[in-house]
Scaffold this active site. Sequence first.
Site, PDB file in Angstrom:
ATOM      1  N   ARG A 285     -37.545   5.672  61.266  1.00 28.71           N
ATOM      2  CA  ARG A 285     -38.024   6.329  62.487  1.00 28.71           C
ATOM      3  C   ARG A 285     -39.550   6.226  62.576  1.00 28.71           C
ATOM      4  O   ARG A 285     -40.102   5.962  63.639  1.00 28.71           O
ATOM      5  CB  ARG A 285     -37.583   7.786  62.482  1.00 28.71           C
ATOM      6  CG  ARG A 285     -37.878   8.509  63.790  1.00 28.71           C
ATOM      7  CD  ARG A 285     -37.642   9.991  63.582  1.00 28.71           C
ATOM      8  NE  ARG A 285     -37.710  10.756  64.796  1.00 28.71           N
ATOM      9  CZ  ARG A 285     -38.818  11.076  65.430  1.00 28.71           C
ATOM     10  NH1 ARG A 285     -39.990  10.649  64.978  1.00 28.71           N
ATOM     11  NH2 ARG A 285     -38.773  11.808  66.516  1.00 28.71           N
TER      12      ARG A 285
ATOM     13  N   ARG B 174     -32.062  12.917  60.144  1.00 20.20           N
ATOM     14  CA  ARG B 174     -33.260  13.336  59.432  1.00 20.20           C
ATOM     15  C   ARG B 174     -33.050  13.811  57.999  1.00 20.20           C
ATOM     16  O   ARG B 174     -34.005  13.910  57.242  1.00 20.20           O
ATOM     17  CB  ARG B 174     -33.972  14.431  60.237  1.00 20.20           C
ATOM     18  CG  ARG B 174     -34.670  13.876  61.455  1.00 20.20           C
ATOM     19  CD  ARG B 174     -35.227  14.970  62.327  1.00 20.20           C
ATOM     20  NE  ARG B 174     -34.152  15.713  62.964  1.00 20.20           N
ATOM     21  CZ  ARG B 174     -34.338  16.664  63.881  1.00 20.20           C
ATOM     22  NH1 ARG B 174     -35.562  17.013  64.228  1.00 20.20           N
ATOM     23  NH2 ARG B 174     -33.304  17.275  64.433  1.00 20.20           N
TER      24      ARG B 174
ATOM     25  N   TYR C  53     -28.810  19.572  80.384  1.00 18.44           N
ATOM     26  CA  TYR C  53     -30.157  19.043  80.097  1.00 18.44           C
ATOM     27  C   TYR C  53     -30.860  18.594  81.376  1.00 18.44           C
ATOM     28  O   TYR C  53     -32.069  18.747  81.528  1.00 18.44           O
ATOM     29  CB  TYR C  53     -30.070  17.887  79.098  1.00 18.44           C
ATOM     30  CG  TYR C  53     -29.710  18.346  77.704  1.00 18.44           C
ATOM     31  CD1 TYR C  53     -30.672  18.887  76.857  1.00 18.44           C
ATOM     32  CD2 TYR C  53     -28.407  18.260  77.233  1.00 18.44           C
ATOM     33  CE1 TYR C  53     -30.350  19.327  75.575  1.00 18.44           C
ATOM     34  CE2 TYR C  53     -28.072  18.694  75.950  1.00 18.44           C
ATOM     35  CZ  TYR C  53     -29.054  19.228  75.137  1.00 18.44           C
ATOM     36  OH  TYR C  53     -28.727  19.666  73.876  1.00 18.44           O
TER      37      TYR C  53
ATOM     38  N   ARG D 152     -23.669  13.352  63.296  1.00 21.16           N
ATOM     39  CA  ARG D 152     -25.082  13.110  62.972  1.00 21.16           C
ATOM     40  C   ARG D 152     -25.270  12.572  61.560  1.00 21.16           C
ATOM     41  O   ARG D 152     -26.246  12.915  60.889  1.00 21.16           O
ATOM     42  CB  ARG D 152     -25.904  14.406  63.129  1.00 21.16           C
ATOM     43  CG  ARG D 152     -25.973  14.947  64.540  1.00 21.16           C
ATOM     44  CD  ARG D 152     -27.098  14.291  65.319  1.00 21.16           C
ATOM     45  NE  ARG D 152     -27.166  14.807  66.674  1.00 21.16           N
ATOM     46  CZ  ARG D 152     -28.141  15.591  67.125  1.00 21.16           C
ATOM     47  NH1 ARG D 152     -29.134  15.932  66.338  1.00 21.16           N
ATOM     48  NH2 ARG D 152     -28.126  15.989  68.364  1.00 21.16           N
TER      49      ARG D 152
ATOM     50  N   ASP E 277     -28.404   8.362  71.671  1.00 22.09           N
ATOM     51  CA  ASP E 277     -28.404   9.782  72.005  1.00 22.09           C
ATOM     52  C   ASP E 277     -27.697   9.994  73.335  1.00 22.09           C
ATOM     53  O   ASP E 277     -27.688   9.086  74.175  1.00 22.09           O
ATOM     54  CB  ASP E 277     -29.843  10.327  72.092  1.00 22.09           C
ATOM     55  CG  ASP E 277     -29.832  11.846  72.031  1.00 22.09           C
ATOM     56  OD1 ASP E 277     -29.714  12.381  70.915  1.00 22.09           O
ATOM     57  OD2 ASP E 277     -29.872  12.492  73.091  1.00 22.09           O
TER      58      ASP E 277
HETATM   59  O1  1CP Z   1     -25.178   9.668  63.341  1.00 22.66           O
HETATM   60  C1  1CP Z   1     -25.205  10.132  64.461  1.00 22.66           C
HETATM   61  O2  1CP Z   1     -24.353  10.939  64.897  1.00 22.66           O
HETATM   62  C2  1CP Z   1     -26.381   9.709  65.292  1.00 22.66           C
HETATM   63  C3  1CP Z   1     -26.230   9.504  66.730  1.00 22.66           C
HETATM   64  C4  1CP Z   1     -26.473  10.761  67.599  1.00 22.66           C
HETATM   65  C5  1CP Z   1     -25.528  11.432  68.365  1.00 22.66           C
HETATM   66  C6  1CP Z   1     -24.025  11.205  68.398  1.00 22.66           C
HETATM   67  C7  1CP Z   1     -27.728  11.372  67.847  1.00 22.66           C
HETATM   68  C8  1CP Z   1     -29.020  11.000  67.227  1.00 22.66           C
HETATM   69  N1  1CP Z   1     -27.549  12.337  68.805  1.00 22.66           N
HETATM   70  C9  1CP Z   1     -26.224  12.413  69.127  1.00 22.66           C
HETATM   71  C10 1CP Z   1     -25.582  13.264  70.124  1.00 22.66           C
HETATM   72  C11 1CP Z   1     -26.333  14.383  70.744  1.00 22.66           C
HETATM   73  N2  1CP Z   1     -27.658  14.446  71.128  1.00 22.66           N
HETATM   74  C12 1CP Z   1     -25.724  15.595  71.155  1.00 22.66           C
HETATM   75  C13 1CP Z   1     -24.234  15.877  71.044  1.00 22.66           C
HETATM   76  C14 1CP Z   1     -23.801  16.220  69.667  1.00 22.66           C
HETATM   77  C15 1CP Z   1     -24.363  17.517  69.108  1.00 22.66           C
HETATM   78  O3  1CP Z   1     -24.128  18.564  69.720  1.00 22.66           O
HETATM   79  O4  1CP Z   1     -25.034  17.439  68.075  1.00 22.66           O
HETATM   80  C16 1CP Z   1     -26.713  16.407  71.725  1.00 22.66           C
HETATM   81  C17 1CP Z   1     -26.542  17.809  72.284  1.00 22.66           C
HETATM   82  C18 1CP Z   1     -27.942  15.680  71.716  1.00 22.66           C
HETATM   83  C19 1CP Z   1     -29.257  16.100  72.286  1.00 22.66           C
HETATM   84  C20 1CP Z   1     -30.336  16.034  71.293  1.00 22.66           C
HETATM   85  N3  1CP Z   1     -30.876  14.860  70.846  1.00 22.66           N
HETATM   86  C21 1CP Z   1     -30.942  17.099  70.586  1.00 22.66           C
HETATM   87  C22 1CP Z   1     -30.626  18.583  70.747  1.00 22.66           C
HETATM   88  C23 1CP Z   1     -31.548  19.200  71.732  1.00 22.66           C
HETATM   89  C24 1CP Z   1     -31.336  20.696  71.972  1.00 22.66           C
HETATM   90  O5  1CP Z   1     -32.100  21.474  71.399  1.00 22.66           O
HETATM   91  O6  1CP Z   1     -30.442  21.064  72.740  1.00 22.66           O
HETATM   92  C25 1CP Z   1     -31.903  16.525  69.716  1.00 22.66           C
HETATM   93  C26 1CP Z   1     -32.832  17.231  68.768  1.00 22.66           C
HETATM   94  C27 1CP Z   1     -31.814  15.103  69.886  1.00 22.66           C
HETATM   95  C28 1CP Z   1     -32.576  14.048  69.127  1.00 22.66           C
HETATM   96  C29 1CP Z   1     -31.774  13.293  68.125  1.00 22.66           C
HETATM   97  N4  1CP Z   1     -30.632  12.573  68.442  1.00 22.66           N
HETATM   98  C30 1CP Z   1     -30.156  11.935  67.304  1.00 22.66           C
HETATM   99  C31 1CP Z   1     -31.057  12.268  66.224  1.00 22.66           C
HETATM  100  C32 1CP Z   1     -30.935  11.770  64.819  1.00 22.66           C
HETATM  101  C33 1CP Z   1     -32.042  13.123  66.751  1.00 22.66           C
HETATM  102  C34 1CP Z   1     -33.236  13.676  65.998  1.00 22.66           C
HETATM  103  C35 1CP Z   1     -34.402  12.851  66.403  1.00 22.66           C
HETATM  104  C36 1CP Z   1     -35.482  12.711  65.412  1.00 22.66           C
HETATM  105  O7  1CP Z   1     -35.444  11.778  64.590  1.00 22.66           O
HETATM  106  O8  1CP Z   1     -36.435  13.507  65.483  1.00 22.66           O
END
Ligand code: 1CP
Length: 355
Positions: A41, A32, A155, A28, A78
């Site tokens: 964003r 944020r 999910y 990540r 994502d």
């Molecule tokens: O730099 C990077 O790594 C960005 C790319 C990236 C990746 C590899 C994002 C952006 N998400 C992911 C993978 C991801 N997404 C995973 C696997 C890795 C991990 O465990 O962290 C998972 C479980 C998700 C699902 C997801 N997407 C969640 C979690 C939900 C939960 O509560 O179970 C969330 C909050 C997101 C949104 C998201 N994805 C990525 C970002 C930067 C964000 C935040 C969005 C925002 O700007 O509000």
Amino acid sequence: MATALKNDVFLRALMREPVPYTPVWLMRQAGRYLPEYRATRAQAGSFLNLCKSKELATEVTLQPLERFPLDAAILFSDILTVPDAMGLGLSFAEGEGPRFAHPLRDETAIRKLAVPDVGSELQYVFDAVSSIRKALDGRVPLIGFSGSPFTLACYMIEGSGSDSYSTVKTMLYDRPELLHHILDVNARTVIDYLNAQVDAGAQALMIFDTWGGALAAGKYQEFSLAYMQRVVAGLKREAEGRRVPVILFTKGGGLWLEDMAATGCDALGVDWTVDLGAARQRVGSQVALQGNFDPVALMASPSAIEAEVARLLAAYGTGTGHIFNLGHGIGQFTPSDNVSVLVESVHKLSKTYHL
Ligand code: 1CP
């Protein structure tokens, strides 16, 4: 012909080849905690718009590289774009996590689930990959990624994030054949999706099994690992005359590293609950290891961060096959100056381990 890589330390470490220092990138790393990410964003209007615009996705992928001397870039997207392409209707409400409008709750919906045509439904991801590769201009390699079949199923069945995964786990115990059907469709989709990312220019692949660690012993092997093994077996492993290494990461999977290493992947991601030296002994020369730094330690003082970097480098020891990373994603309140301290200490302190 693609531009030659100027920094291939990450790819060489994944192949367990000699490197001058330990490469580092952060799960990540675009996100944020960076004010410039929050600005882009806001400009995009929503997280999904950001993922769907190749210009903006390229911009945020490169943002952390402008600040820190990271050794790899990761596609900005994502894992949940895949179930969205299957028709489940993804949305991200402001300040909340992801939500699906049509989670898989009844047998009819589950039996209807099919492998989407990734070339039409997810073309925006492949366009982003090509655009990022162009913008990187060989600076560092680009990592493509997907969720694991099981983590995607969590999910798809729960309809959102969950604390206990009780709906998916109840299905696992009551109707295992239904869960196996979903996992089969997911595995075939993930293979198509990752191979198309490689065709578009991804130079390494990572499979995020964020929730496999919630499974009981035995169930992990049957419902998560077996499908990741199928995915690994179906992937293109060479592109542009070079190996495309595959990293498997099961959060909470420390007990199962030997099983994970036997899937044919090139590297394992490990969270902070494992001892890196012991993990290295257990997997031997089969795979490289990535990760291990507790992301919450990035909230501590610079000297504590540097001490923790030194501890993990010493735990892994001399020689190649270590990629420095966090044990999970970086927290949104992490001070960016602390990230600089981490990246710079890895580069500085690791040199003596590669003489
Ligand atoms: O730099 C990077 O790594 C960005 C790319 C990236 C990746 C590899 C994002 C952006 N998400 C992911 C993978 C991801 N997404 C995973 C696997 C890795 C991990 O465990 O962290 C998972 C479980 C998700 C699902 C997801 N997407 C969640 C979690 C939900 C939960 O509560 O179970 C969330 C909050 C997101 C949104 C998201 N994805 C990525 C970002 C930067 C964000 C935040 C969005 C925002 O700007 O509000």
